[in-house]
Enzyme design. Structure first.
Site, PDB file in Angstrom:
ATOM      1  N   ARG D  96     -17.093 -10.290 -26.106  1.00 20.00           N
ATOM      2  CA  ARG D  96     -16.014  -9.393 -25.651  1.00 20.00           C
ATOM      3  C   ARG D  96     -15.798  -9.488 -24.135  1.00 20.00           C
ATOM      4  O   ARG D  96     -14.668  -9.529 -23.643  1.00 20.00           O
ATOM      5  CB  ARG D  96     -16.359  -7.944 -26.043  1.00 20.00           C
ATOM      6  N   LYS D 131      -1.016  -5.778  -5.370  1.00 18.94           N
ATOM      7  CA  LYS D 131      -0.997  -4.866  -6.531  1.00 18.94           C
ATOM      8  C   LYS D 131      -1.865  -5.437  -7.649  1.00 18.94           C
ATOM      9  O   LYS D 131      -1.379  -5.773  -8.732  1.00 18.94           O
ATOM     10  CB  LYS D 131       0.445  -4.647  -6.984  1.00 18.94           C
ATOM     11  N   LYS D 163       5.001  -2.829   7.793  1.00 20.50           N
ATOM     12  CA  LYS D 163       5.883  -2.227   6.798  1.00 20.50           C
ATOM     13  C   LYS D 163       6.632  -1.034   7.383  1.00 20.50           C
ATOM     14  O   LYS D 163       6.405  -0.665   8.552  1.00 20.50           O
ATOM     15  CB  LYS D 163       5.053  -1.815   5.582  1.00 20.50           C
ATOM     16  N   GLU D 193       8.587  -6.241   7.412  1.00 26.64           N
ATOM     17  CA  GLU D 193       9.438  -5.789   6.309  1.00 26.64           C
ATOM     18  C   GLU D 193      10.770  -5.316   6.877  1.00 26.64           C
ATOM     19  O   GLU D 193      10.795  -4.560   7.853  1.00 26.64           O
ATOM     20  CB  GLU D 193       8.721  -4.632   5.594  1.00 26.64           C
ATOM     21  N   ASP D 214      13.296  -6.367   1.882  1.00 26.00           N
ATOM     22  CA  ASP D 214      12.796  -5.410   0.903  1.00 26.00           C
ATOM     23  C   ASP D 214      13.916  -4.757   0.119  1.00 26.00           C
ATOM     24  O   ASP D 214      14.740  -4.036   0.682  1.00 26.00           O
ATOM     25  CB  ASP D 214      11.967  -4.341   1.628  1.00 26.00           C
TER      26      ASP D 214
END
Lengths: 287, 287, 287, 287, 287, 287
Positions: D96, D131, D163, D193, D214
């Protein structure tokens, strides 16, 4: 049991004892190789050989470890459990740690075996508890199995055991069982601790899998067994000593749980003896 | 002892018992708060209160832990050791782990205290060995001190102990001591294990700090003490049981080392009782 | 779920992302404090708030984390899940890790909730499998519960599941169950995987607790349910997709296990927005 | 990738699944040896073979693991990826965990490969994001490479990505870039960004290495590409789905970053089949 | 730098020094509280105050740690860096570990500051290398920054540095750069080590970001700078000592990397002095 | 020294440098095998060969590591210390970490050897202190021994050292020694720090094992030695530099402790050179 499951506790035990090195051994030995054996000094059931092997394997890959027995076999005083050969210094460094595991685990297996023997033929199982030494539960429960007894639940996750404080929190056995059934799923068995025959009846009505009779008298136990009539497993629990085992077994309970198997261990006495010693040429890798 | 020194073993013990959560307790309790106490069920010496505190502290910062005693104090059946208050679920989750530490450590302290009592007034010290439970040495040696006995060396690094296998490896006590003196430095004391009076004389001639009399008879011990005349500390060792303590003490040795203090522990029986229980409003952080 | 159970995976995730520091944020921010919120960008069920809280708590004790919901509540696009305030740099450093946990766990809870909704009113339970992401099983199974489904066994230890390879190894279902009963104890439930009605009958004869119907057709499932007649729980398993859920539920099985709940997760889209930002006087402790 | 880099997550995954042992397998198997193979049940790109190998290697050194393919090769349903032989119990215990790694990594590689295929010939690179699943970033980014896409930065340390919140903190793109240049060194590339063409112009004026567009429309992207004219790399970012890939590629951007590659993985279906099974004589080392 | 990034090395250092407790301090102190200060014994630049704070914080939450300076400030002999108050025993237990960190890090910051001072006004940056102490890289590179110099790459992952052995492996600088460009992605800068002007030209033709002049003479360096004309950053490397710094700076290179900053540290001498001491009532939690 | 004692710090050092992989090497090399050697670039004493071996062993079991010397041997510029062969990529990945250990440890051994040489023939021992690099104490103290000097205590547990702050806490040397004797056991030696001849007399009267003369003048040291007359070991301590070694040795002290041996290390310059390189067929296990 796979070494994966105990190699961390073995590493911890070695770190604890070796600390910044075995100053005695490193002052005296250089490249000698030795033969040694681990010998029983009293009769009992052996458990922990794979753990002892892991100790020496972590210390020095050059040590040969040959078990002469399998875990679960009985030994008499003088019997050889293991033959070791390899660097003398490494064997000496691992001696105490290996024996600390092996003596404790064999002590547990021996006690379990004795308890099982006392009730044999009565269809009752001896089981352990969660009263184990912190960090060693897996090994202690394994030793219990090696000795012929069975394991009760391993931890707080693998079974439901509704005890007095849970019942108090829920208000009743019925309510406690109901909450467990709602929130906890279909995979686990449910056991309820009971103190009176009324409790037993209530647990029985809830259809639980196991009913624990906590600190009941022998006569209460017999009555409970009568009442339950095989509709749930019955566990006798609460300070049962070696002397009461037979009497408790006679009440007809299915399980007797014994905390002392793991919380108050008497080791099985073993020793490691060096029998040969000779010098070896050094390797070029520093000392 | 600082929590730093035992927080890892506490974390290990909690992980072992909690595994993937206390399914019984989490099914039954939500936001109830409880008061509880840890109570003695038999007489003895308490040890391990800071460890029990650490258990609950790691589990849930909202638990209040108030010790009513200091480690080393004696308890009688029914005495309260600790008062707890906080989330009922958290108290129940920590109960077993906290008791497993506290009962074991108190058992050791009690046994040490008993042994010390048996030889009191004779100028002899009871000391422990390295026959401890893997992973718990620090806590077990601490419990020995709490009980009034003393610690022998902690591990293979903090003292020199030349045993039979070392002597065999070096060829003689003299050679073994000489190698240690050359390679091992000025910071550590040197002890030599002896089996005969001749060994004792040889060790004495080497000027070692401590001479261990291994498995000698009472009369050999007396002769050894006579021979040594205070020029080294004398340690009686080797399977000394509770019954022989006084006799051994009478031989005039300085130290009696007892493996059983840590290798064959009988716990001190304690229990945790919830005495109050009420509901609390939930916090908004998920369950 | 107690933070104790997930603080290691949170620490691992932070170490993985922070590595040797957030060079962008540390170049731009000094002592600014900020307010921020975590907001839903689509509808779903929230899970993982205590984990997100732990992320920020490990990063910086000065961050205030206020959950506006409990795990298990539904959100709509634009809903605020959490309000944060504290050092702007710390909030930004934790943003990605916190969202990575929260989005994944909420995605699982949402999928579980959807599946449960599809079969509601039919007395069938949706359950998960061991097909979870390595290292995250505990959190993923928790998210399944939060979404209203139930957990099948957690791992290889907490239940017996006799699969095709085990049956092949033992020779028959009967022999496999018999070996388990002998060696494995009374605490665990036994489930057997079956591929034919004959297997089902054999498992039923052995008195197992749960019978898994592996990759059977709808009609086979109905027949199996008929055959079993409530004498064991019946689990439908094997590649059941969202579309087949209702049909499978109609067969009368008790449990439908869905691997996709955890092995092929679609996250729930969330974002963290800074809404205020101001400067703070530095503390004297280095930068 | 060297096993050193993933052996801890493999150990964690094994500990999670094995817990206190595979009770089913240990009850049924003793010393049987088996041959087995891992087979594809659908078409895709394989990734994670060295990780699967490490799983079995940690479990039992006696298992032989022979990969029939290299990571990055395509498989069709029925293709054999790996041949295993060794103790049957060990193979079953690792099944597994090995599949959980292999299916997830192969799922990522397949998705990356598909995305790359959709834009092939247009001179645009498909790249991943941060992510990723907590604890698995290294393996997931490796799988992205195996699938033919490229890695964006690994964590907060190995590149500068300014960002919106950073720009807000600094007051302007210019000021943010200037602080980074002053405090952060010459070793890292700088990406900014942008949300508007004005932002793009400002970033361009600062001479940054990469400009992220973005959540811009296709037409905004085309204009931005026009404006930048190769003076910086251009990254399209923000919820680009599989369907939009070609259109986005046509805008002339250099990079398209896709969060879904790692945050919403669909596994590649694989299975492990035992094909032979025979008994072996036991070794003398305990069970 | 966030404590998260160095708390493990602090814990390791404390474990190393505390081992099984501070036997001297624990024998002598009980509940005394003390005031103490950390004082400079020579002039230099301070670095590591947050690390020293973490040492005492891990040891005992009751210690108050007040830094009187920020990392990066200069001290003169006699200046107080930190004021401490709390349990005397805990302060003494942490003294050595805290100073070992603080003295080493301040020594590095001081050396970096001195080197920067020697080349100030010439537009050249002093940078460090990967020749750091195993386990302390993050802290040593931080100390370099505190001293005013800059960090070269942190490890093998965050930049490309093509060295002589890589060039030999690829066959040429051109081939090496080409392989890196194909396989390694757009996020990292590329530096090439060169030994001759011909190498420099080849690297320049490949358009790399940084060119390292390895062990070149001053005149070769000047020629290289001339050749490169700002089209890449130029790094002087290879055994540059304090004495040559100015001369190397005059060649016009952009960066001078100095291994000695971290591989051959001279500590900044500091001491911890107890200035007040008084007794406190004990808490009831054991000793 | 057994690898068990340093494998964790080696793993830590590799993780620190490898991070998410050696991107340069992995872009350029595939299956090439290489021969390499580690060569001295200056004269000195070698220490750390087993640690360097462990570095390569953890990285890749296919690397052959052959030491041409033993730790403690002297090298001249150009001497080969180690021959390596195996995968070129793995050798390059381990190069920096192996050298960081080996250069530092050899630097310490060389400094220790030099100091011992300066006082040879005077019956005085050079010893180290606890002023070691956090995390590396064991390795640094080992290097001190390799260089021919001796180790002072390893940590706060393995000896009693009563310093000025302890004396202040107890009120007097006499009281401090008395508390230690009561509470601390028979296994450890006792050293007292003294600042005046009066202190020396008091320590002598208490019968301590070692008397440290802290920051005394040469003439005070001579007087102290006179006073003590061999009844305790005498240690000169406190900022003794290389230049004063002979003068201090002439005072007749038994031990001179030198902090600089470990707190301000100058590395021994070594390099790793690849001398052959050829291609190898790939194994089927992924890349």
């Amino acid at each position: 049991m796979e070494p994966l499951l105990f190699k961390n506790i073995v590493a911890l035990a070695l770190a604890e004892d070796l600390s910044f090195g075995d100053r005695t051994t490193d002052s005296i030995f250089k490249d000698e190789v030795a033969g040694a054996e681990i010998v029983a000094k009293e009769a009992g059931v052996v458990a922990g050989l794979p753990v002892a092997k892991e100790v020496f394997s972590q210390l020095d890959q050059k040590i040969q470890f040959k078990a002469r027995l399998l875990d679960g076999e009985r030994v008499q005083p003088g019997d050889c459990l293991v033959e070791l050969s390899g660097p003398a210094a490494s064997i000496l460094k691992g001696e105490r740690v290996a024996l600390n595991f092996l003596q404790r685990m064999s002590g547990i297996a021996t006690a379990a075996h004795d308890a099982v023997g006392k009730v044999s033929g009565r269809g009752v199982k001896i089981v352990d508890t969660r009263k184990t030494t912190p960090g060693l539960r897996l090994l202690e429960k394994y030793a219990v199995r090696v000795g012929g007894a069975e394991n009760h639940r391993f931890n707080l996750s693998d079974m439901i055991l509704i005890k007095d404080n849970h019942i108090a929190g829920a208000g009743s056995i019925r309510e406690a069982v109901s909450r467990v059934r709602q929130r906890c799923g279909f995979t686990v068995k449910i056991e309820v601790e009971t103190a009176t025959l009324r409790d037993v009846q209530e647990a029985l009505d809830c259809g639980v899998d196991i009913i624990m009779l906590d600190n009941m008298t022998l006569s209460q136990m017999s009555q409970a067994v009568e009442l339950i009539k095989g509709r749930a497993l019955v566990e006798a629990s609460g300070g049962v000593g070696k002397e009461q085992l037979e009497k408790v077994a006679e009440t007809g309970v299915d399980l007797i749980s014994l905390g002392y198997l793991t919380h108050s261990v008497r080791i099985l006495d073993l020793s490691l003896n060096l029998h040969t010693l000779k010098t070896n040429p050094p390797e070029k890798e520093g000392k």
